[in-house]
Design an enzyme around this catalytic site. Sequence first.
Site, mmCIF file in Angstrom:
data_model
loop_
_atom_site.group_PDB
_atom_site.id
_atom_site.type_symbol
_atom_site.label_atom_id
_atom_site.label_comp_id
_atom_site.label_asym_id
_atom_site.label_seq_id
_atom_site.Cartn_x
_atom_site.Cartn_y
_atom_site.Cartn_z
ATOM 1 N N ARG A 19 0.826 -1.209 0.000
ATOM 2 C CA ARG A 19 0.000 0.000 0.000
ATOM 3 C C ARG A 19 0.864 1.264 0.000
ATOM 4 N NH1 ARG A 19 -5.103 -1.515 4.020
ATOM 5 N NH2 ARG A 19 -6.304 -2.608 2.408
ATOM 6 N N GLU A 31 -1.818 -9.247 -4.562
ATOM 7 C CA GLU A 31 -3.140 -9.888 -4.627
ATOM 8 C C GLU A 31 -3.020 -11.381 -4.920
ATOM 9 O OE1 GLU A 31 -5.933 -8.920 -3.659
ATOM 10 O OE2 GLU A 31 -5.635 -6.770 -3.457
#
Length: 342
Positions: A19, A31
């Site tokens: 992030r 992911e």
Amino acid sequence: MQNNLIQWYYTNHRQFPWRRDEDPYHIWISEIMLQQTTTEAVIPYYERFLQKFPTIQDLAEASIEEVYKMWEGLGYYRRAKHLHETAQIIVEKYHGVFPQDHQDILSLKGIGPYTAGAICSIAFHQSTPAIDGNVLRIIARQYLIKENIAHIKTQKIIYKKVAGLLKNYDASAFNQGLMDLGATICRPLHPKCEQCPISSSCLAYYHHQQNILPISIKNIKHKELHYITGIITYQNQFLLIQNPSGGLLENLYGFVQYEKESPYSFVETFENEYHQSLNIASYIQDVKHVFTHRTWHMHIYHFVLNEPMTSLYTLQQITEKPLSTAHQKVLKTYLKAQGLNR
Ligand code: SF4
């Protein structure tokens, strides 16, 4: 709801290395790693992987052994294989630049609708839903959706709802807000509704259903079962058995049937079970009966007992017994075949 969630995400979001920026390559790697693994376990793998392969080009040029080596311990090695293949496709087809089009991303190996949605919204700020188990759960609770979220039909309803909610909002913060809310507050068991930033819009909370919803029942598959169903007679009487309590058709009466493929194995099983000898008289017909989660294909044969036994009933007596619908069909078919009408 959207504003509350997004504001909460801005101030409370969890800190993860993926992030730190909005690089689609970084989001893609994280992911894929997160698909089967917890966030805590992924962090060191993610850091090492990007040190070894800082760009898509580096990943594409590596050998598969090198990629597997960096994946060692994460499991589900097909993910690593797909990452490697997709990096090569991106280099060849997109000159090493991660595609931005949702359909192009979806067509890449190992990228399903959730991952494509996450990349599009987080890296490219497109209004694309990213629906995983957390989102299904939160939206089912927010909207008091009582349908089974394991069903595609329900998932489509939820997808549409999220697509509508996202419009004109920060899709990245919204999707990641749902991810964080699902992981920390709107947990599967005992959601912490008192701390929830979107409790004021939550219908499950309002109706005290948050510990019941969502309904998520997997693996209810429709079964196709094949039986040899026996019309067993002795003179003008029929053998009926009563189904035991607790099962399908409990306490109802029916004919003997076994999940067998041949009337000969039916006879064998029957003789073992009842210690009575049985002769095959004739094949009658096939009959189908559909229940909610199963279909019975009943291949009806007429068998004749050599000696009387208990549980024999005349046609008149059968009319007084509660007979299962499936076996009412069987009886009708038999009587019709014999030129008799009930
Ligand atoms: Fe989940 Fe409770 Fe928040 Fe509703 S109020 S979204 S059930 S945590």
